[in-house]
Design a protein around this motif. Structure first.
Motif, PDB file in Angstrom:
ATOM      1  N   ILE A  83       0.849  -1.190   0.000  1.00  0.00           N
ATOM      2  CA  ILE A  83       0.000   0.000   0.000  1.00  0.00           C
ATOM      3  C   ILE A  83       0.887   1.244   0.000  1.00  0.00           C
ATOM      4  CG2 ILE A  83      -1.946  -1.150   1.108  1.00  0.00           C
ATOM      5  CD1 ILE A  83      -1.064   0.032   3.761  1.00  0.00           C
ATOM      6  N   ALA A  84       0.301   2.384  -0.329  1.00  0.00           N
ATOM      7  CA  ALA A  84       1.092   3.611  -0.459  1.00  0.00           C
ATOM      8  C   ALA A  84       0.840   4.613   0.662  1.00  0.00           C
ATOM      9  CB  ALA A  84       0.799   4.263  -1.804  1.00  0.00           C
ATOM     10  N   GLN A  94      -6.247   6.552  -0.437  1.00  0.00           N
ATOM     11  CA  GLN A  94      -5.472   5.312  -0.449  1.00  0.00           C
ATOM     12  C   GLN A  94      -5.458   4.688  -1.844  1.00  0.00           C
ATOM     13  OE1 GLN A  94      -5.830   2.398   2.776  1.00  0.00           O
ATOM     14  NE2 GLN A  94      -7.090   3.854   3.914  1.00  0.00           N
ATOM     15  N   LYS A  95      -6.628   4.633  -2.462  1.00  0.00           N
ATOM     16  CA  LYS A  95      -6.715   4.005  -3.788  1.00  0.00           C
ATOM     17  C   LYS A  95      -5.929   4.809  -4.818  1.00  0.00           C
ATOM     18  CE  LYS A  95     -10.468   1.892  -5.183  1.00  0.00           C
ATOM     19  NZ  LYS A  95     -11.828   1.588  -5.736  1.00  0.00           N
ATOM     20  N   MET A 124      -5.772  -3.140  -5.535  1.00  0.00           N
ATOM     21  CA  MET A 124      -6.226  -1.760  -5.445  1.00  0.00           C
ATOM     22  C   MET A 124      -6.696  -1.345  -4.055  1.00  0.00           C
ATOM     23  SD  MET A 124      -9.217  -3.431  -5.460  1.00  0.00           S
ATOM     24  CE  MET A 124     -10.537  -2.245  -5.365  1.00  0.00           C
ATOM     25  N   MET A 125      -6.347  -2.136  -3.042  1.00  0.00           N
ATOM     26  CA  MET A 125      -6.779  -1.850  -1.670  1.00  0.00           C
ATOM     27  C   MET A 125      -5.860  -2.559  -0.681  1.00  0.00           C
ATOM     28  SD  MET A 125     -10.076  -4.432  -1.374  1.00  0.00           S
ATOM     29  CE  MET A 125     -10.183  -4.283   0.422  1.00  0.00           C
ATOM     30  N   PRO A 126      -5.892  -2.170   0.592  1.00  0.00           N
ATOM     31  CA  PRO A 126      -5.188  -2.977   1.592  1.00  0.00           C
ATOM     32  C   PRO A 126      -5.792  -4.376   1.641  1.00  0.00           C
ATOM     33  CG  PRO A 126      -5.807  -0.834   2.489  1.00  0.00           C
ATOM     34  CD  PRO A 126      -6.517  -0.973   1.177  1.00  0.00           C
ATOM     35  N   TRP A 136     -14.154  -2.061   4.889  1.00  0.00           N
ATOM     36  CA  TRP A 136     -13.255  -2.264   3.757  1.00  0.00           C
ATOM     37  C   TRP A 136     -14.012  -2.579   2.476  1.00  0.00           C
ATOM     38  CZ3 TRP A 136      -8.836  -0.274   4.813  1.00  0.00           C
ATOM     39  CH2 TRP A 136      -8.349  -0.316   6.124  1.00  0.00           C
ATOM     40  N   CYS A 137     -15.291  -2.941   2.626  1.00  0.00           N
ATOM     41  CA  CYS A 137     -16.103  -3.223   1.443  1.00  0.00           C
ATOM     42  C   CYS A 137     -16.305  -1.973   0.581  1.00  0.00           C
ATOM     43  CB  CYS A 137     -17.469  -3.774   1.853  1.00  0.00           C
ATOM     44  SG  CYS A 137     -17.380  -5.355   2.718  1.00  0.00           S
TER      45      CYS A 137
END
Length: 210
Positions: A83-84, A94-95, A124-126, A136-137
Motif C-alpha cells: 500500500i502507499a 489510499q486508492k 487496489m486496496m489494503p 473495507w467493502c
C-alpha cells in the motif's frame, strides 16, 4: 588428525549451506528443467524507472523445447505491491496513491516487452479480507470501475493483456461482493472475468465475510 576432522566438518557445513541456499532459491525463484533460472537484463529505461521510484525489478527466462513453426512470443510480468498510504487515510486517497505507485511499475513492464501482466490479489486496496470489518467493502467497485479504467490505458499503450484482481461489487445482483479477476485485452477491452468462489480458512485467518 584433528585438523583433518575440522576440515571435514567445515566441508560438510559448507555443503549443507549450499544445499540450503539451493533450496531457498528453488522455493523463491523456481527451477526450469531442474536447473536454475536464467536471468534477463531489463532494458535501461525499465532500470531507470526502478531506480527512480525505488522498486525491485527482476527478469528470468524459462527455457522450453523450441517450436518449429513459431517464434518465442510470450513474456509474462508479475507485480507484487504494498500500500502507499496508512490505512487510516481516506479510502479514496489510499486508492489513488496505489494507482500512482503502480504507474511507473507498469511502465517498466511495458518497457520490458511484457505481453501478459498479472497483478496481485486485490491490488487496489489494503488486503483486509481477514479482518471481518465491513468498512473495507467500500473499496469494492464494478468490473468496469476506476481500477479497470486505470489499467485499460496501459493495456492499449503497451499492447498487453492485464489480469487485474479486484474486490468486485455486482451492482446488477444486489451488490454482491466478489473476489474477481478482470481480464483486460491488449486493445483496452474487457475480455471477461473470473470470480473466486472458494473461501479459504486456516485457523483464525477467515475470509468468509466476503
Amino acid at each position: 588428525m584433528e585438523l583433518g576432522k575440522k576440515m571435514e566438518a567445515q566441508k560438510k557445513s559448507n555443503v549443507s549451506k549450499m544445499v540450503n541456499l539451493w533450496e531457498v532459491r528453488r522455493l523463491l525463484l523456481g527451477l526450469n528443467c531442474e536447473t536454475a533460472l536464467e536471468t534477463i537484463v531489463p532494458p535501461e529505461s525499465a532500470k531507470a524507472l526502478s531506480s527512480k521510484h525505488e522498486f525491485n525489478l527482476q527478469a528470468f527466462k524459462f527455457s522450453a523445447d523450441k517450436e518449429l513453426l513459431r517464434e518465442p512470443r510470450v513474456r509474462v510480468g508479475f507485480i507484487q505491491n504494498s500500500i502507499a498510504l496508512p490505512t487510516t487515510a481516506p479510502f479514496s486517497d489510499q486508492k489513488k496513491a496505489i494507482f500512482e505507485k503502480l504507474r511507473p511499475i507498469i511502465d517498466a513492464t511495458g518497457a520490458s516487452g511484457v505481453n501478459i501482466l498479472c497483478l496481485q490479489e486485490a491490488w487496489m486496496m489494503p488486503f483486509a479480507f481477514c479482518t471481518r470489518e465491513k468498512r473495507w467493502c467500500e473499496f469494492a467497485e464494478p468490473v468496469n470501475g476506476e481500477s479497470t479504467q486505470f489499467l485499460q490505458e496501459f493495456a492499449l499503450k503497451y499492447n498487453m493483456v492485464i489480469i487485474s484482481s479486484i474486490l468486485e461489487r455486482d451492482i446488477n445482483h444486489g451488490e454482491t461482493l466478489w473476489n474477481t479477476a478482470v481480464i483486460i485485452g491488449n486493445h483496452g477491452n474487457i475480455i471477461g472475468k473470473h470470480r473466486k468462489n472458494h473461501i479459504p480458512r486456516v485457523g483464525d485467518f477467515n475470509e468468509s465475510t466476503y
